[in-house]
Structures are given as C-alpha cells and as structure tokens.
Design a protein around this motif. Structure first.
Motif, PDB file in Angstrom:
ATOM      1  N   UNK A 181       6.195   3.357   7.613  1.00  0.00           N
ATOM      2  CA  UNK A 181       7.521   4.113   7.540  1.00  0.00           C
ATOM      3  C   UNK A 181       7.969   4.520   6.313  1.00  0.00           C
ATOM      4  N   UNK A 184       5.741   7.045   4.700  1.00  0.00           N
ATOM      5  CA  UNK A 184       5.749   8.426   5.202  1.00  0.00           C
ATOM      6  C   UNK A 184       7.042   9.288   4.560  1.00  0.00           C
ATOM      7  N   UNK A 190       0.632  11.013   4.760  1.00  0.00           N
ATOM      8  CA  UNK A 190       0.708  11.142   6.583  1.00  0.00           C
ATOM      9  C   UNK A 190      -0.297   9.865   6.983  1.00  0.00           C
ATOM     10  N   UNK A 191       0.446   9.242   7.700  1.00  0.00           N
ATOM     11  CA  UNK A 191      -0.344   8.149   8.534  1.00  0.00           C
ATOM     12  C   UNK A 191       0.332   7.437   9.620  1.00  0.00           C
ATOM     13  N   UNK A 192      -0.488   6.807  10.446  1.00  0.00           N
ATOM     14  CA  UNK A 192       0.137   5.874  11.276  1.00  0.00           C
ATOM     15  C   UNK A 192      -0.136   4.294  10.786  1.00  0.00           C
ATOM     16  N   UNK A 195      -3.308   2.631  10.269  1.00  0.00           N
ATOM     17  CA  UNK A 195      -4.153   3.021   8.806  1.00  0.00           C
ATOM     18  C   UNK A 195      -3.734   2.110   7.879  1.00  0.00           C
ATOM     19  N   UNK A 348      -8.318   6.605   5.867  1.00  0.00           N
ATOM     20  CA  UNK A 348      -8.402   7.613   6.980  1.00  0.00           C
ATOM     21  C   UNK A 348      -8.697   6.929   8.317  1.00  0.00           C
ATOM     22  N   UNK A 349      -8.527   7.379   9.492  1.00  0.00           N
ATOM     23  CA  UNK A 349      -8.604   6.898  10.615  1.00  0.00           C
ATOM     24  C   UNK A 349      -9.918   6.393  11.142  1.00  0.00           C
TER      25      UNK A 349
END
Lengths: 499, 499
Positions: A181, A184, A190-192, A195, A348-349
């Motif tokens: 959070x 971002x 850019x991430x979830x 990651x 990266x994913x």
C-alpha cells in the motif's frame, strides 16, 4: 578519585552539549580509560556505588556500562564485577581524534581466500567514527521507543507457535500488504502484496538478486561513484563490477561498455548515492531501453526516498517499467532504526515463487512478531507520524547545514557547489578536481567531525572531488555549532589552493 | 457529493473497526482520492466546512488533513486552501488488474541465472508439510514465552540509541561471553569470548566461512548424505561440492578424492546429519590430519549437540584441533525458537578481525536488544532450565518412538536398524538397499505423517535407504498415536519386499 574525575568530565560535556546523562557518563568513563585513570584489568565500582557517588539513577549507570561493554572497553566476570579490558588502547592526548577501535586496519594478511581478502581490504564501513556529519546515519533518538515497545509487547502476547518459526511465505502477510500500500501510493510502484519479499535489509535483497539473476563472472553495471555496500554484495556473489559514470542526471547508461554487457544494472535513481543526482526522465527511459537491449535486470535501490525536502516528488523507476525487469528495494532502517533489520524487495510476478523459495532456503527468515508489530505500526499511522517528525527534524538540520556552507559557495574563484540536498540524509559538496578531498576529510576529522571524501566512493574515475556530508545523525545544536567549523576548514582548503 | 461519500466510507469503517474518528476520515479521504472522487489539483472544502458537513469536531478534521499532507496526498497553498497533490496516483478499478496482468505475462519465463536455477531446483526445504515426525523441527510450544517476553521488555526499556544501531563488534559483548562460557564448559571448545561472532544462524555462519575462506570454484568436501542447507550455502557461494561418504563412524576422510583437494571440509561430527553417526576419535584425528595435509579449513556444525540422551558425552572436534583450522558453529534455534534468528560462529584468533569486518560489511548485524535479552536469559540460568525441560520432553518422545518402532526392528528377514538415536531431534531408520524409500515416505505422507527418505539427502551415492524420522515436533500423545501407524506402514513395505 575516579568519581571526581567522572563528575568534572560530565560537567564539561554537559556544558557544551545536549548529551543525555548516560552518554555523558559513557564519554567520561571512556576518557578515564583512554587516559589511563582506569587501568587495564582494574575493577570498576559497582553500578550501585557509581550511581550513589555520581548522584545518577542506576539505569543511567547501567546504560553507560553496557555500552562500554558492547564496545569492548569493559568485561564482566560472573559474580566478581566489571573490569577494564586488557585490550583497551591507551591513547596519548595527541591522538584524541583518531579512531578508537583500531581493528579494522589490523586485519592480518594471509589465510583468507582471494575473495576474502578483497572483501576485507577495501571499503570498510566500520572504520569511521560516528561524529557530526557522518553520512549514511539516521538519528533514531527521536524514535517513539515506548510506543514501539508497547506494540512489540502486544504482538508477543498474541504470539502463537507458528510466529516463532521460520517463515516460508516471503514475510508476514499484513506487513507485505502494508508495504505494498505504501509503495503503491508514495512511490508509484506497480505491485500486488504478493510481490513483496520481506528481507533483513538491502544487503540481503541485493544478494538474493545477485544470486538468482546472475552467475559468477556475469557483469553488473554499478554507478560510479557508488554505494559500497552494494559493491560488496556483488563482489561476494562473484559478479564483475563494471563502473558506469554518473553525472548530474544520474547514471549515463550509454557510457556503459557494450563489450561488458550487463546482466544486472544497479541504480539509485531518486537520490544517487552519494552524489545525490536525481535521474532525469529521459535518462530513465534510456536506462530501461538499454536494459531491454541487453536483457538485463535493473535493481532499483530507493534507500532514502522517505525524506524529500524540495523539488517535485519523484516516482520510482519501477513505475516506468513496462516489461517487468525492475526489482525495487527499500529499507525501514532510515525511519525506524537500523538494528530492526527489516527491508523489502519487490520482484516481478514471474519471479515471486523462485525468490520466496531461495529466500527461505538460503536465509531462513524469521522475526515474525517484530514483523507483526511493524505491520500495525504502519497501519495505525505511527509510521507516517514518525516519518513526519523525522522529516521535520532533518529538514531543520539540512537547512542549518546549508546556511553554514553558504559562505563557501560564494567563493567564486573555484566554484564549489552543492548537489543532492533535495532529498535524503546527506548532501554532497562538490570541490574542484585538483582538491585532495581525502586529506581534507582527514583534517576535518581532527576537529571531531566526520565527512567522507567523494573520491573515496569512486570505483574507477578520478575526476570527482568533494565531501559527502551527513545531516541525519547530529542534533540541530551540533550542526549549528559544527557547521561553521566545517565551512571554515573547507574555506582554508580553497584559500590554500588559490594561493 | 463528497461529504456523502466520506460519510458512507466512515460508516463502513466505523462498523468493522475500532478506528478513531480522525483515522476513519483519513481513510475515507484517501479512498476518495485513490478512486478519483477527489481529482488531482482539486481543492478540498475548508476544514470548517468539512467539520460542519460531517458533524465532526474541527480538530478531528484537521488531524486527518494534516496526516494526508504529511504523506503527500494534499498540499496547502498559503491563503488559498488545501489541494489534492498532482502526484497522487489514481487507481481505476479496471486498469489496476489489467496492467499488472499484461505486465507480468510480458516477462519471458526461465530468466533465472544458472545459479538461480540450481538454487531453486533441488533440495527445497519448503515443500514439506509439517506434521508428526517431520525431521529438523523442534517443539517450541513449551518455551517460556512469558519469561522471555519479560526479559525482552526489560532490555527494551533499558535500551539506548546505540543498541538500535548496527553492531560492528561481532555481537553484544555479554552474549558473546555467555556463549563462550557455555561452549567452553559443555562442548570443550577452546575459545575466548572475542572469537565468538554472533550471526543470524548457521546459514549466515556458513556463508561467511565460504566467502572469506574459499574462492569461486574451490572445492568443499561435504558429507554424503548431507544437510541440504549447507550444500545450498556452498552452491550460492560458487564452491564445487565434493561428496565424501559417511559410514557409522562419520565421514570417511580418506575416501575424499585427492584430485579434488578441499579448501573447506564441512562436517557434523557429533550427530551426522541425517544418519546420526557419531564421528569416532580415530576418524576425528584422521580428518584433522587430512585437513592439515590439504591446508583446508574444517567447518564443524554442532547443530543439535544440546540434546544428548545416551552414550558418553562427545566433545567438539574443535577441542582436538591444535593448529586453529576448525571453525565451530551452533544455533539457538533448537533450544529457543527458530524465528529468533541467532546463532554463533567461533573463529580462530587470526581470523577474528577479518570476520568481524566482513560480517559487518556484508550483513550489517543488528537486533541488539534481543541479543541483550538472550545474554541475560543464559546468564540467569533460564537457558539451562529451558534446555533441561526440553531435553526431558524430547527424551520421552524419543523413547515412545523407539518403542513403536521395535516390532519393525525385530523383523530379521531384512534387518532394518536404527542409527543416530543417541542425540538430537531425529533418528534414522535404515532399510535394505533395494527399498524405494521415497515412495515409502510418500505413502506415509498420505496418512498425515511426514518423514523424509534417507536417499533424498544423498548427494551422489545410491546405496543408502531409510527414513529420517523426527520426534522433536509432535507432542508425546501424537507420537503415541502415530508411532504404530508409522511402524505398520514400514512393516507393510518390508512384507511386500519379502513376498
């Protein structure tokens, strides 16, 4: 009488400084040992007696003694008390400003491997005394310790056995979410959350990248001048370090030698370490294009992005990346405290599973209750508050330092200038190319101030001279007092050069 | 309408959470900006208006706005109000998922380095479910958490800024002394406290040794079968792993191939992992002589020496070493808990300075308050008490497991046997060479029990079959219940083989 000596030393220290009492006592005891007033092997009075004689609280005395024990001046023998260590160097008054420990230079040659010799012979981070203006050091004296302790306690009380075990999932899930959070919103990463890999800090993040993404002998492009810690991590992982010059727009990717194509490119784009250059947007696109051409990974170290004082906010390089070749890393050591040993790596994913597994197999991550406390510290807004307070503190110190350096900058003869003062905890005072900045830094050290020569960070080039000056560590009063001393020392150098 | 959105968000937050009002408002405003309900550059209603619309006190509104300003969401312009910052990223629901998905799929697969592939393709420690009989896992449910928490608290209360920093001296001095005292008495290690380096555990200890004492491509002799974690650390450091067979007296140093002379020899002499063999005295002398002949360092991993249940106590290999070529390492994860992340490495005096320096430069050690708590935990005798209790627990579990396995051992047809039950938290049930131990372990897993095939630990040889069975993790009742199931599964295998 020992206590009389200590009292007079403490009075002297208390008059000039806003040092806390335990630190005054620490300094006084240290001085007593270095001056030989407390001899090697001599027994210290008990903490109870010292407290009584000096009219201090016992905690104060214990804190000072603990510190000296940590540093090897004192040794406790069970049931018999605390003694002055045999190894304490006796320092004749003239050597006052010199380094205290002395071991960093004493590394014997011989039976280390070639890699071991290389790792211990250059860029030793421990050989600097921490004094006003030491770069790379934050001031965590204002950190809300009591609150933090309460949170840690709470999570210790709530702990269950799995929290005491190693962790296989890349870190405590709520902490990974909180980090995601934060990044971002504030860093446009850019991430979830998945990651995010929680590491023990940037060294571990760098080593994971070096080991999983590069092979022995592969080339890593490193900014020149560079962050030594990164260079060491790459050396330890067997990578060939190819220095790429930095100018006032950051790394110049086109100056990287294509005969040494990179597997990794390591950069500090938002505040180049140590010059402070902000990588320009064209340069960022150029870097990413270059990385794509070489099939290289980009390691973005955003080591002090929390402290931005002026200029537009700068988004992460990762946020510009369209094909997932940037790995982003940061640390909590600058807002929390270094010994916390928590940082993060965003991968990266496609790499998440491999990194999680290797992180577990190589590092066996743990410390879950602390991760839980940190997650709540962030979620409840305490992190933001601590950051706000710290930012304000550092802004004042930075301003004070800039004021002190102003007279030097007005010296038009040789054109010194300041770079990198928009962000972070240090700035760079650039000096003419003929300056012997290392000698200057040494002369400054004799006044009890620590700055680093810019040339000491250079891997290959010899055209950069200057001083890397930290304003994170010393309180405002010290900067106010010592800033003019620093400026005067620099001015003397400039005058001598002009003469 | 903005205030309607804010009110409904606050209601939602207030219903689920005990968040204070200003925090609810902060979250609601943040959400409004991220969702684009408050656009970049848009002017916020005045705090007075917001307070009226939302029926909140003005202080509450100001607190929320201040927080958002600190975090960079909002910017105030003097005399004109508060605006949403241009840099606030807008997260539109649709784009969010799309972007990440497309971005992830653009990364070509298989881009780990060869080293990365090797590190993640074999010996993955995370792929085992922890169930009764999982080897290598201690039971920390009996660990005196409350006491430990109290000690941690005490040292947090006493903490001073330097304790929050990185540590350059090899660890907290009282902890190093406590470890030295313990090892001197219980493991016959010859050392002074200054030779102890506090690490985050055996992985870090091994990597320090591999990096400082060996170069890329150098050979390390590793026991076959072996502790995977060690093999991974050596692989990560670029060493060539040369497997040397283990028999019931431990590693057979004469079977090491002299065409691959070792730079390092890694052994677990007091309880070979995983066979449990105790290295005999003649073998120890032979190993040291061999190491001397090759000029090699010996790494002694004494990973579970705390738990000795029968047979004579076994001193460390280090204690036999007369020319300072043994580096001794241990961990607190088996008596305390794994997530503590504290272990120790004892290095010869000539290496102390180099190891301290490299440890600092590569790992930036921290966690000093925890080290202080552990030092007191040991000094006050709590470690010895915890160890005594744990030893008793594990002794009962071990006995129960041995009882359950008895019927299998009496099967004279194929001669299964047990090795390594004198010490540690696992034993090894040896099975005939034609057994498919991996298939057997899988069948056992279907019953909710986890054991490891002995052959899965083998680096090169194919003659060893058996099951590595842990009794550290599961409580006595589980072992009592599951032991017969395990024995029956083995018996079925033996019967099938005999049929």
């Amino acid at each position: 009488m020992l206590s009389e000596f200590l009292l007079s030393e403490m009075n002297r220290l208390g008059a000039n400084d806003a040092l806390p009492l335990h630190r005054q006592l620490y300094e006084a005891l240290r001085r007593a040992m270095l001056d030989g007033k407390l001899g090697a092997g001599e027994r210290l009075p008990s903490s109870r007696d010292l407290a009584q004689d000096l009219q201090l609280s016992r905690n104060t005395v214990v804190a000072a003694i603990n510190q000296l024990s940590v540093e090897g001046y004192l040794a406790s023998r069970v049931g018999s008390g605390t003694y002055v260590n045999d190894s304490v160097p006796r320092i004749s008054p003239g050597r006052n400003g010199q380094r205290t420990a002395g071991w960093a230079s004493a590394v014997p040659p011989g039976r280390l491997s070639a890699r071991g010799l290389a790792l211990t012979s250059r860029f030793c981070a421990t050989d600097l005394e921490v004094q006003p203006f030491t770069p790379g050091i934050a001031d965590f004296s204002a950190f809300p310790l009591t609150l933090w302790q309460r949170l840690q306690n709470k999570h210790w009380r709530m702990t269950y056995p799995d929290m005491l075990d190693y962790n296989t999932s890349g870190g405590y899930a709520p902490l990974r979410r909180a980090i995601a959070d934060y990044l971002r919103v504030f860093r446009s990463v850019h991430l979830e959350a998945d990651q995010v890999i929680v590491t023990t800090g940037t060294q571990q993040s760098l080593e994971l990248c070096a080991r999983l993404l590069a092979d022995h002998g592969d080339t890593v492009w490193v900014e020149d001048p560079a962050y030594w810690g990164a260079a060491k991590a790459f050396m330890a992982s067997g990578l060939a370090i190819h220095p790429v010059p930095v100018d006032d727009q950051g790394i110049c990717p086109d100056m990287g030698d294509d005969t040494y194509p990179p597997k990794l490119i390591y950069v500090t784009p938002s505040h180049q370490y140590p010059t402070g250059a902000v990588m320009s947007l064209p340069r960022r696109h150029q870097l990413l294009a270059n990385a794509r051409r070489h099939g290289a990974w980009v390691l973005e170290d955003d080591y002090d992005s929390e402290y931005r004082f002026s200029g537009p906010p700068i988004s992460s390089l990762e946020g510009l990346d369209t094909d997932g070749r940037v790995l982003y890393m940061g640390t909590f050591s600058k807002v929390m405290y270094p010994g916390l040993k928590l940082g993060y790596l965003v991968v990266p994913k496609t790499l998440v599973d491999a990194f999680k597994q290797a992180h577990y197999d190589l590092n066996r991550p743990g410390q879950m209750p602390v991760q839980a406390a940190l997650a709540e510290f962030i979620e409840m807004g305490h992190f933001a508050s601590a950051l706000r307070r710290a930012r304000q503190n550092y802004a004042e110190r930075r301003q004070c330092l800039l004021e002190a350096l102003k007279p030097v900058l007005s010296d038009a003869r040789v054109g010194p200038s300041i770079s990198g003062a928009e962000q972070g905890l240090h700035l760079c005072l650039r000096l003419p190319a003929h300056t012997d900045d290392k000698a200057l830094a040494q002369r400054i050290a004799q006044q009890g101030l620590t700055v680093r020569a810019l040339s000491a960070y250079c891997l290959q080039r010899s055209d950069l001279k200057g001083l890397v000056i930290g304003y994170g560590y010393a309180p405002l009063a010290d900067i106010r007092r010592c800033g003019p001393l620093l400026a005067a020392a620099v001015q003397r150098e400039l005058d001598a050069a002009a003469a």
